[in-house]
Motif scaffolding. Structure first.
Motif, mmCIF file in Angstrom:
data_model
loop_
_atom_site.group_PDB
_atom_site.id
_atom_site.type_symbol
_atom_site.label_atom_id
_atom_site.label_comp_id
_atom_site.label_asym_id
_atom_site.label_seq_id
_atom_site.Cartn_x
_atom_site.Cartn_y
_atom_site.Cartn_z
ATOM 1 N N ARG A 80 0.741 -1.558 -0.286
ATOM 2 C CA ARG A 80 0.324 -0.132 0.438
ATOM 3 C C ARG A 80 1.150 0.714 0.044
ATOM 4 O O ARG A 80 0.574 2.432 -1.153
ATOM 5 N N GLU A 81 1.945 0.962 0.871
ATOM 6 C CA GLU A 81 2.587 2.275 1.227
ATOM 7 C C GLU A 81 3.751 3.012 -0.335
ATOM 8 O O GLU A 81 3.735 3.422 -0.771
ATOM 9 N N ALA A 82 4.019 1.193 -0.982
ATOM 10 C CA ALA A 82 4.595 1.227 -2.629
ATOM 11 C C ALA A 82 3.454 2.423 -4.115
ATOM 12 O O ALA A 82 4.033 2.351 -4.474
ATOM 13 N N GLY A 83 1.690 2.295 -3.232
ATOM 14 C CA GLY A 83 1.206 2.079 -4.159
ATOM 15 C C GLY A 83 0.274 0.696 -5.163
ATOM 16 O O GLY A 83 0.318 1.633 -6.076
ATOM 17 N N ARG A 84 1.117 -0.015 -4.078
ATOM 18 C CA ARG A 84 0.471 -1.108 -5.527
ATOM 19 C C ARG A 84 -0.784 -1.588 -4.374
ATOM 20 O O ARG A 84 -1.117 -2.414 -3.956
ATOM 21 N N THR A 85 -1.815 -0.201 -5.337
ATOM 22 C CA THR A 85 -3.335 -1.247 -4.123
ATOM 23 C C THR A 85 -3.946 -2.728 -4.325
ATOM 24 O O THR A 85 -4.338 -3.182 -3.418
ATOM 25 N N ALA A 86 -3.847 -2.964 -5.672
ATOM 26 C CA ALA A 86 -4.216 -4.168 -6.020
ATOM 27 C C ALA A 86 -3.175 -5.686 -5.369
ATOM 28 O O ALA A 86 -3.737 -6.250 -4.332
ATOM 29 N N ALA A 87 -1.692 -5.530 -5.468
ATOM 30 C CA ALA A 87 -1.027 -6.116 -4.551
ATOM 31 C C ALA A 87 -1.556 -6.253 -3.049
ATOM 32 O O ALA A 87 -0.927 -7.202 -1.970
ATOM 33 N N SER A 88 -1.506 -4.757 -2.417
ATOM 34 C CA SER A 88 -1.723 -4.536 -0.650
ATOM 35 C C SER A 88 -3.224 -5.560 -0.454
ATOM 36 O O SER A 88 -3.338 -6.484 0.480
ATOM 37 N N ARG A 124 -12.032 -8.067 -4.132
ATOM 38 C CA ARG A 124 -11.261 -6.618 -4.715
ATOM 39 C C ARG A 124 -9.810 -6.651 -5.402
ATOM 40 O O ARG A 124 -9.622 -5.290 -5.685
ATOM 41 N N ALA A 125 -8.897 -7.114 -4.590
ATOM 42 C CA ALA A 125 -7.933 -7.215 -5.211
ATOM 43 C C ALA A 125 -7.911 -7.740 -6.738
ATOM 44 O O ALA A 125 -7.263 -7.168 -7.637
ATOM 45 N N LEU A 126 -8.460 -8.578 -7.170
ATOM 46 C CA LEU A 126 -9.075 -9.449 -8.892
ATOM 47 C C LEU A 126 -9.325 -7.823 -9.501
ATOM 48 O O LEU A 126 -9.168 -7.200 -10.796
ATOM 49 N N GLU A 127 -10.748 -6.950 -8.859
ATOM 50 C CA GLU A 127 -11.501 -5.720 -9.474
ATOM 51 C C GLU A 127 -9.686 -4.625 -9.608
ATOM 52 O O GLU A 127 -9.792 -4.254 -10.552
ATOM 53 N N LEU A 128 -9.402 -4.336 -8.475
ATOM 54 C CA LEU A 128 -8.564 -3.563 -8.547
ATOM 55 C C LEU A 128 -7.216 -4.060 -9.979
ATOM 56 O O LEU A 128 -7.056 -3.280 -10.798
ATOM 57 N N ALA A 129 -6.588 -5.002 -10.331
ATOM 58 C CA ALA A 129 -6.122 -5.554 -11.137
ATOM 59 C C ALA A 129 -6.447 -5.591 -12.632
ATOM 60 O O ALA A 129 -5.889 -5.781 -13.675
ATOM 61 N N ALA A 130 -8.325 -5.364 -12.654
ATOM 62 C CA ALA A 130 -8.800 -5.085 -13.824
ATOM 63 C C ALA A 130 -8.973 -3.650 -13.789
ATOM 64 O O ALA A 130 -10.120 -3.591 -15.166
ATOM 65 N N GLY A 131 -8.810 -2.395 -14.108
ATOM 66 C CA GLY A 131 -9.099 -1.607 -14.195
ATOM 67 C C GLY A 131 -10.196 -1.154 -13.181
ATOM 68 O O GLY A 131 -11.058 -0.373 -13.466
#
Length: 181
Positions: A80-88, A124-131
């Motif tokens: 999250r701190e690195a701006g990788r919300t899907a990874a978070s 949620r991770a899948l949603e974010l990874a798909a835009g």
């Protein structure tokens, strides 16, 4: 029987805890590639899933589960701190899977997170990874619903409905909760 915090206790067998953990691992698995693609070299979420899988398959519930859960939590924070919300969110799914073994026998809505958190964070991770596509999350919830065996639904029904809040993952968890009851 009431506890000091007025929450009734719930009977849970080790077999039921293993079922919940196995379900959580199955629900969290699809998010792991998102984390590993965005955070190569960070094995903490994979270690959490491996520990949860081992418990679901019969290993003892040991400190390794807690340690890997906390490590996955730190991986989520780092992402999250690195701006990788899907990874978070993917790391949070692994955290939830490892935490599933520690579902508490208290009739509190917050315990539903131990049962359905991995599915919600994966969706949620899948949603974010798909835009930020909500249809992708809905598809994962449908799969998670189909993965749930009667034992899991029985355990879930012993608890109050999923609690309010939790932003989008909380909303996804409440949808799955309603679908499984």
């Amino acid at each position: 029987m009431a506890m000091a915090d007025d929450a009734a206790t719930i009977e849970l067998t080790m077999t039921e805890l293993r079922e919940v953990a196995g379900y959580s691992v199955a629900c969290a698995g699809p998010a792991l590639p998102i984390f590993e693609r965005e955070r190569p070299g960070d094995g903490r979420p994979r270690a959490a899933l491996d520990a949860a899988r081992a418990f679901a398959e019969g290993a003892e519930r040991t400190k390794v589960l807690r340690d890997t859960a906390w490590a996955a939590h730190r991986a989520a924070q780092d992402a999250r701190e690195a701006g990788r919300t899907a990874a978070s969110e993917a790391a949070r799914a692994a955290l939830a899977a490892a935490s599933a073994a520690y579902l508490h026998p208290l009739a509190k809505a917050t315990q539903v997170k131990h049962i359905l958190g991995a599915a919600a964070h994966t969706a949620r991770a899948l949603e974010l990874a798909a835009g930020d596509d909500p249809t992708v999350g809905a598809e994962h919830l449908a799969k998670a619903r189909d993965l749930a065996r009667p034992v899991l639904a029985d355990v879930l029904r012993r608890y109050p409905a999923a609690p309010p809040g939790g932003a989008r993952p909380g909303e996804l968890m409440r949808r799955l909760d309603a679908a499984l009851r």
